[in-house]
Design a protein around this motif. Structure first.
Motif, PDB file in Angstrom:
ATOM      1  N   UNK A   1      -9.745 -23.568 -53.101  1.00  0.00           N
ATOM      2  CA  UNK A   1      -9.265 -23.458 -51.720  1.00  0.00           C
ATOM      3  C   UNK A   1     -10.096 -22.459 -50.935  1.00  0.00           C
ATOM      4  N   UNK A   2     -10.228 -22.702 -49.640  1.00  0.00           N
ATOM      5  CA  UNK A   2     -10.945 -21.745 -48.793  1.00  0.00           C
ATOM      6  C   UNK A   2      -9.983 -20.664 -48.309  1.00  0.00           C
ATOM      7  N   UNK A   3     -10.447 -19.802 -47.413  1.00  0.00           N
ATOM      8  CA  UNK A   3      -9.618 -18.692 -46.947  1.00  0.00           C
ATOM      9  C   UNK A   3      -8.472 -19.132 -46.036  1.00  0.00           C
ATOM     10  N   UNK A   4      -8.448 -20.398 -45.660  1.00  0.00           N
ATOM     11  CA  UNK A   4      -7.349 -20.967 -44.877  1.00  0.00           C
ATOM     12  C   UNK A   4      -6.399 -21.788 -45.759  1.00  0.00           C
ATOM     13  N   UNK A   5      -6.575 -21.693 -47.081  1.00  0.00           N
ATOM     14  CA  UNK A   5      -5.782 -22.442 -48.064  1.00  0.00           C
ATOM     15  C   UNK A   5      -5.935 -23.950 -47.945  1.00  0.00           C
ATOM     16  N   UNK A   6      -7.109 -24.389 -47.492  1.00  0.00           N
ATOM     17  CA  UNK A   6      -7.459 -25.811 -47.459  1.00  0.00           C
ATOM     18  C   UNK A   6      -8.416 -26.084 -48.608  1.00  0.00           C
ATOM     19  N   UNK A   7      -8.509 -27.339 -49.004  1.00  0.00           N
ATOM     20  CA  UNK A   7      -9.489 -27.680 -50.033  1.00  0.00           C
ATOM     21  C   UNK A   7     -10.889 -27.360 -49.522  1.00  0.00           C
ATOM     22  N   UNK A   8     -11.680 -26.762 -50.374  1.00  0.00           N
ATOM     23  CA  UNK A   8     -13.075 -26.527 -50.021  1.00  0.00           C
ATOM     24  C   UNK A   8     -13.769 -27.873 -49.820  1.00  0.00           C
ATOM     25  N   UNK A   9     -14.823 -27.882 -49.034  1.00  0.00           N
ATOM     26  CA  UNK A   9     -15.548 -29.117 -48.735  1.00  0.00           C
ATOM     27  C   UNK A   9     -16.114 -29.776 -49.985  1.00  0.00           C
ATOM     28  N   UNK A  10     -16.441 -28.993 -50.993  1.00  0.00           N
ATOM     29  CA  UNK A  10     -17.043 -29.557 -52.202  1.00  0.00           C
ATOM     30  C   UNK A  10     -16.028 -29.859 -53.297  1.00  0.00           C
ATOM     31  N   UNK A  11     -14.743 -29.869 -52.948  1.00  0.00           N
ATOM     32  CA  UNK A  11     -13.690 -30.153 -53.922  1.00  0.00           C
ATOM     33  C   UNK A  11     -12.961 -31.431 -53.532  1.00  0.00           C
TER      34      UNK A  11
ATOM     35  N   UNK B   1      -9.612 -33.998 -54.870  1.00  0.00           N
ATOM     36  CA  UNK B   1      -8.438 -34.099 -55.728  1.00  0.00           C
ATOM     37  C   UNK B   1      -8.009 -35.561 -55.794  1.00  0.00           C
ATOM     38  N   UNK B   2      -7.757 -36.022 -57.013  1.00  0.00           N
ATOM     39  CA  UNK B   2      -7.210 -37.356 -57.230  1.00  0.00           C
ATOM     40  C   UNK B   2      -5.845 -37.210 -57.871  1.00  0.00           C
ATOM     41  N   UNK B   3      -4.878 -37.950 -57.352  1.00  0.00           N
ATOM     42  CA  UNK B   3      -3.523 -37.959 -57.888  1.00  0.00           C
ATOM     43  C   UNK B   3      -3.232 -39.376 -58.341  1.00  0.00           C
ATOM     44  N   UNK B   4      -2.997 -39.530 -59.621  1.00  0.00           N
ATOM     45  CA  UNK B   4      -2.711 -40.851 -60.192  1.00  0.00           C
ATOM     46  C   UNK B   4      -3.759 -41.886 -59.765  1.00  0.00           C
ATOM     47  N   UNK B   5      -5.016 -41.466 -59.765  1.00  0.00           N
ATOM     48  CA  UNK B   5      -6.116 -42.370 -59.475  1.00  0.00           C
ATOM     49  C   UNK B   5      -6.439 -42.565 -58.008  1.00  0.00           C
ATOM     50  N   UNK B   6      -5.690 -41.929 -57.108  1.00  0.00           N
ATOM     51  CA  UNK B   6      -5.922 -42.067 -55.671  1.00  0.00           C
ATOM     52  C   UNK B   6      -6.355 -40.727 -55.091  1.00  0.00           C
ATOM     53  N   UNK B   7      -7.343 -40.763 -54.218  1.00  0.00           N
ATOM     54  CA  UNK B   7      -7.809 -39.528 -53.587  1.00  0.00           C
ATOM     55  C   UNK B   7      -6.706 -38.948 -52.702  1.00  0.00           C
ATOM     56  N   UNK B   8      -6.546 -37.628 -52.733  1.00  0.00           N
ATOM     57  CA  UNK B   8      -5.530 -36.991 -51.889  1.00  0.00           C
ATOM     58  C   UNK B   8      -5.836 -37.277 -50.424  1.00  0.00           C
ATOM     59  N   UNK B   9      -4.792 -37.365 -49.618  1.00  0.00           N
ATOM     60  CA  UNK B   9      -4.922 -37.801 -48.231  1.00  0.00           C
ATOM     61  C   UNK B   9      -5.344 -36.703 -47.271  1.00  0.00           C
ATOM     62  N   UNK B  10      -4.756 -35.527 -47.408  1.00  0.00           N
ATOM     63  CA  UNK B  10      -4.952 -34.486 -46.404  1.00  0.00           C
ATOM     64  C   UNK B  10      -5.478 -33.216 -47.052  1.00  0.00           C
ATOM     65  N   UNK B  11      -6.627 -32.745 -46.615  1.00  0.00           N
ATOM     66  CA  UNK B  11      -7.279 -31.569 -47.199  1.00  0.00           C
ATOM     67  C   UNK B  11      -6.657 -30.266 -46.705  1.00  0.00           C
ATOM     68  N   UNK B  12      -5.822 -30.329 -45.674  1.00  0.00           N
ATOM     69  CA  UNK B  12      -5.232 -29.115 -45.108  1.00  0.00           C
ATOM     70  C   UNK B  12      -3.782 -28.924 -45.540  1.00  0.00           C
ATOM     71  N   UNK B  13      -2.963 -29.913 -45.307  1.00  0.00           N
ATOM     72  CA  UNK B  13      -1.536 -29.775 -45.651  1.00  0.00           C
ATOM     73  C   UNK B  13      -1.298 -29.894 -47.141  1.00  0.00           C
ATOM     74  N   UNK B  14      -2.101 -30.706 -47.817  1.00  0.00           N
ATOM     75  CA  UNK B  14      -1.957 -30.923 -49.265  1.00  0.00           C
ATOM     76  C   UNK B  14      -0.526 -31.345 -49.603  1.00  0.00           C
TER      77      UNK B  14
END
Length: 89
Positions: A45-55, A57-70
């Motif tokens: 996570x970055x300093x704003x608690x968002x996924x870093x650009x180079x990270x 996440x896959x959940x049950x084979x599907x890419x996560x939808x939102x990099x900010x709200x998670x």
């Protein structure tokens, strides 16, 4: 319990445990995974608690939808894979 698996790209920098967490969404799972492990949090996570650009996440084979709200919902037996996105030519 949901399973969090960090792929081996991160193992070059720090230990990457396999974890089991109880959480309703991705944010809750990550918070549980990073409790007491701020160094690992900083790689994901970055300093704003968002996924870093180079990270990614896959959940049950599907890419996560939102990099900010998670806020992707988890099932009790979800498989969460956290990896560095690779690019190059």
């Amino acid at each position: 319990m949901a399973h969090i698996i960090f792929t081996q790209q991160l193992a070059r920098f720090l230990p990457v445990p396999r974890l089991e967490v109880q959480a309703a969404d991705l944010r809750g799972a990550l918070d549980a995974a990073f409790a007491g492990n701020q160094r690992l949090r900083g790689y994901v996570l970055d300093d704003q608690d968002r996924l870093r650009q180079n990270v990614v996440v896959f959940i049950d084979g599907q890419r996560s939808r939102d990099r900010e709200r998670l806020d992707d919902a988890l099932r009790p037996d979800s498989q969460i894979y956290i990896l560095q996105a690779l690019s190059g030519g």
